[in-house]
Design an enzyme around this catalytic site. Structure first.
Site, short mmCIF file in Angstrom:
data_model
loop_
_atom_site.label_atom_id
_atom_site.label_comp_id
_atom_site.label_asym_id
_atom_site.label_seq_id
_atom_site.Cartn_x
_atom_site.Cartn_y
_atom_site.Cartn_z
NE ARG A 135 -4.02 -2.00 0.32
CZ ARG A 135 -4.00 -3.26 -0.17
NH1 ARG A 135 -2.94 -3.69 -0.86
NH2 ARG A 135 -5.03 -4.05 0.00
CD GLU B 64 -6.11 0.77 1.83
OE1 GLU B 64 -5.79 -0.38 2.18
OE2 GLU B 64 -6.98 1.02 0.97
CB SER C 101 -8.89 -1.98 4.02
OG SER C 101 -9.12 -3.27 3.55
P1 FAD Z 1 -8.89 8.37 -5.48
O1 FAD Z 1 -9.62 7.98 -4.27
O2 FAD Z 1 -9.52 9.37 -6.40
O3 FAD Z 1 -7.44 8.94 -5.04
C1 FAD Z 1 -6.65 8.22 -4.12
C2 FAD Z 1 -5.28 8.93 -4.01
O4 FAD Z 1 -4.63 8.87 -5.27
C3 FAD Z 1 -5.39 10.43 -3.68
O5 FAD Z 1 -4.25 10.78 -2.93
C4 FAD Z 1 -5.34 11.10 -5.05
O6 FAD Z 1 -4.85 12.42 -4.99
C5 FAD Z 1 -4.36 10.19 -5.78
N1 FAD Z 1 -4.61 10.13 -7.23
C6 FAD Z 1 -5.72 9.68 -7.86
N2 FAD Z 1 -5.53 9.69 -9.20
C7 FAD Z 1 -4.28 10.16 -9.41
C8 FAD Z 1 -3.49 10.40 -10.57
N3 FAD Z 1 -3.94 10.16 -11.81
N4 FAD Z 1 -2.24 10.90 -10.40
C9 FAD Z 1 -1.74 11.15 -9.17
N5 FAD Z 1 -2.44 10.94 -8.03
C10 FAD Z 1 -3.69 10.44 -8.15
N6 FAD Z 1 -7.58 -0.97 -2.61
C11 FAD Z 1 -6.74 -2.02 -2.72
O7 FAD Z 1 -5.51 -1.83 -2.84
N7 FAD Z 1 -7.19 -3.30 -2.68
C12 FAD Z 1 -8.49 -3.59 -2.55
O8 FAD Z 1 -8.86 -4.75 -2.53
C13 FAD Z 1 -9.41 -2.50 -2.43
N8 FAD Z 1 -10.73 -2.75 -2.27
C14 FAD Z 1 -11.60 -1.71 -2.15
C15 FAD Z 1 -12.97 -1.99 -1.99
C16 FAD Z 1 -13.89 -0.97 -1.88
C17 FAD Z 1 -15.36 -1.31 -1.72
C18 FAD Z 1 -13.45 0.38 -1.94
C19 FAD Z 1 -14.44 1.51 -1.86
C20 FAD Z 1 -12.09 0.68 -2.08
C21 FAD Z 1 -11.16 -0.38 -2.18
N9 FAD Z 1 -9.77 -0.13 -2.33
C22 FAD Z 1 -8.91 -1.19 -2.47
C23 FAD Z 1 -9.26 1.24 -2.32
C24 FAD Z 1 -9.32 1.95 -3.71
O9 FAD Z 1 -10.23 1.29 -4.55
C25 FAD Z 1 -7.95 1.99 -4.39
O10 FAD Z 1 -7.02 2.66 -3.57
C26 FAD Z 1 -8.02 2.73 -5.74
O11 FAD Z 1 -6.79 2.59 -6.43
C27 FAD Z 1 -8.33 4.23 -5.60
O12 FAD Z 1 -8.57 4.72 -6.90
P2 FAD Z 1 -9.35 6.06 -7.12
O13 FAD Z 1 -9.26 6.38 -8.58
O14 FAD Z 1 -10.70 5.98 -6.56
O15 FAD Z 1 -8.43 7.08 -6.30
N1 EPU Z 2 -11.06 -10.95 9.92
C1 EPU Z 2 -11.79 -11.08 11.06
N2 EPU Z 2 -12.86 -10.25 11.26
C2 EPU Z 2 -13.21 -9.30 10.36
C3 EPU Z 2 -12.46 -9.15 9.20
C4 EPU Z 2 -11.36 -9.99 8.98
O1 EPU Z 2 -11.49 -11.93 11.90
O2 EPU Z 2 -14.18 -8.61 10.62
C5 EPU Z 2 -9.97 -11.88 9.64
C6 EPU Z 2 -10.43 -12.88 8.56
O3 EPU Z 2 -11.03 -13.98 9.15
C7 EPU Z 2 -9.17 -13.25 7.88
C8 EPU Z 2 -8.29 -12.04 8.05
O4 EPU Z 2 -8.88 -11.21 9.05
O5 EPU Z 2 -8.56 -14.33 8.53
C9 EPU Z 2 -8.07 -11.25 6.78
O6 EPU Z 2 -9.30 -10.82 6.25
P1 EPU Z 2 -9.53 -10.62 4.67
O7 EPU Z 2 -9.11 -11.84 3.92
O8 EPU Z 2 -10.91 -10.13 4.49
O9 EPU Z 2 -8.50 -9.52 4.24
P2 EPU Z 2 -8.10 -8.14 4.90
O10 EPU Z 2 -6.73 -8.28 5.47
O11 EPU Z 2 -9.17 -7.65 5.80
C10 EPU Z 2 -6.91 -7.26 2.76
C11 EPU Z 2 -6.82 -5.97 2.04
C12 EPU Z 2 -8.01 -5.80 1.11
C13 EPU Z 2 -7.99 -6.93 0.10
C14 EPU Z 2 -8.07 -8.26 0.85
C15 EPU Z 2 -7.91 -9.45 -0.08
C16 EPU Z 2 -5.55 -4.41 3.39
C17 EPU Z 2 -5.60 -3.23 4.31
N3 EPU Z 2 -6.74 -4.87 2.97
O12 EPU Z 2 -8.06 -7.21 3.60
O13 EPU Z 2 -7.88 -4.57 0.42
O14 EPU Z 2 -9.07 -6.83 -0.80
O15 EPU Z 2 -6.99 -8.34 1.81
O16 EPU Z 2 -6.58 -9.52 -0.49
O17 EPU Z 2 -4.47 -4.88 3.06
C18 EPU Z 2 -8.38 -2.24 0.56
O18 EPU Z 2 -7.15 -2.04 0.55
O19 EPU Z 2 -9.22 -1.30 0.57
C19 EPU Z 2 -8.88 -3.62 0.54
C20 EPU Z 2 -10.18 -3.93 0.57
#
Ligand code: FAD
Ligand code: EPU
Length: 342
Positions: A168, A338, A242
């Protein structure tokens, strides 16, 4: 003659952040070319404002009205730029929707990004925090990017090493923070593709479906199924995924915690440290499903904070601080947010 930019003032950002926070920007510019960034940089008034580069708004927390210029990156376009023995090279513009782009690569028969299916947001933001999910990170298929430098007005290129990707993390969260706008990203999609199903929950999902040698499409579908089950859809419930990073601790810290909490969820890292599941820590503090004012902790995933309706950025921050304090008191572990606070 000076270029007239389509700037809007006192612009409501509620539709442009997935938390659904009602905040306003002093100025807002939809950006469809790098030239527009140059013009904004040379505009006497706009150049003096604080800047926020915006993508899909899915990793942001708007804590108050933004007293500056929002540059909303909306360039589109996807193209195959070349290939060699090892990879096909595909370039996507910053404003392309991430999931749409991943699906396009799969339709072309290119594997590599399938584990990152259904992550919200745009291509241009994906390198900022080196998005990751289900055992894969952006850096695994990243080749290079081009970006606009707000200090010099030049466009520059960075390769994989130059982005200094981490968990991240990237150079865009450090030296280049607020100084660059990513214009496009080029991916190297491997020709000798192999499914990556090391993440326990993904392996389990495929096994349940009776699939032992999945295609990239099947991996994508499995990831979509898992994510749909346990993460809230921002179109329904405001959230930014997250809310905290999974903390990284030394082996000594993890061992001491494990002794006191035998159920502790932790994952060994290549350098000997351990990643702790922040969701588990928060869950153990009893926060899952709880509500505090208009902010809440998602019922199915304690790592996700949600807007229960009408929450302000400050409501979300208040809940986050209460959670951080409880996790610190119970486990002695510091949770770091995050999303980017604006
Ligand atoms: P924004 O929210 O618009 O911006 C985020 C940051 O990036 C800000 O600092 C912004 O200034 C900067 N930025 C945006 N675009 C640019 C650009 N073109 N140039 C320079 N800076 C820029 N993230 C994960 O890593 N893994 C996941 O599994 C994951 N799951 C998610 C699930 C949900 C339901 C949600 C809501 C979010 C999740 N995220 C996850 C977080 C998010 O989706 C990612 O961080 C994504 O890359 C953000 O993209 P965005 O375009 O919405 O960025
Ligand atoms: N867990 C609990 N209780 C909860 C949630 C999770 O006990 O309420 C335990 C689960 O049982 C599991 C562990 O925590 O053993 C990990 O949970 P999960 O697999 O859901 O993944 P996470 O660590 O919560 C991370 C990323 C996600 C990504 C998933 C899958 C971060 C901060 N988050 O979540 O990314 O989608 O793994 O790889 O690294 C994001 O960055 O926004 C995001 C959604």
């Amino acid at each position: 003659m000076a270029t007239v930019l389509p700037v809007q003032y006192d612009f409501l950002l509620k539709r442009f952040n997935t938390f659904g926070i009602e905040a306003k920007a002093k100025a807002y510019l939809p950006v469809t070319s790098a030239d527009m960034l140059s013009h904004a940089k040379s505009d006497d008034f706009l150049a003096r404002l604080p800047r926020l580069v915006l993508g899909g708004g899915s990793n942001l927390l708007l804590t108050e009205d933004f007293p500056g210029l929002v540059l909303h990156m909306q360039m589109t376009g996807v193209q195959v730029t070349g290939e060699d023995e090892t990879a096909v090279y595909v370039k996507a513009a910053a404003g392309e929707n991430w999931h749409g782009f991943v699906q396009w690569t799969l339709q072309q028969g290119f594997g590599g990004l399938e584990n990152l299916s259904l992550i919200p947001g745009n291509v241009g933001a994906a390198p900022i925090q080196n998005i990751g999910a289900y055992g894969v990170e952006l850096k695994d298929c990243f080749h290079s990017l081009t970006a606009f430098d707000f200090n010099t007005g030049n466009v520059f290129t960075l390769d994989n090493a130059g982005c200094r990707f981490g968990y991240r993390d990237s150079i865009f969260k450090h030296e280049l923070r607020e100084n660059a706008a990513i214009l496009d990203v080029t991916f190297a999609l491997p020709k000798n593709w192999q499914a990556n199903t090391q993440y326990g929950e993904l392996a389990q999902e495929l096994a349940t479906q009776g699939i032992s040698a999945p295609t990239a499409r099947q991996v994508s579908d499995a990831v979509i199924a898992i994510r749909t089950r346990k993460l809230p859809d921002p179109a329904v419930v405001g959230n930014a995924g997250s809310f905290f990073k999974n903390p990284i601790v030394t082996k000594a810290v993890r061992d001491a915690l494990l002794e006191r909490h035998p159920q502790l969820v932790s994952y060994p890292q290549a350098d000997g440290s351990y990643k702790l599941a922040a969701g588990w820590l928060i869950d153990q503090c009893g926060w899952k499903g709880k509500t505090r004012g208009a902010a809440g902790v998602y019922e199915k995933q304690a790592l996700v904070l949600v807007n229960r309706g009408g929450a302000t950025g400050k409501d979300i921050v208040g809940l986050a601080v209460a959670i951080q304090e409880d996790v610190m008191a119970k486990f002695g572990v510091k949770l770091e947010p995050e999303p980017v606070f604006v």
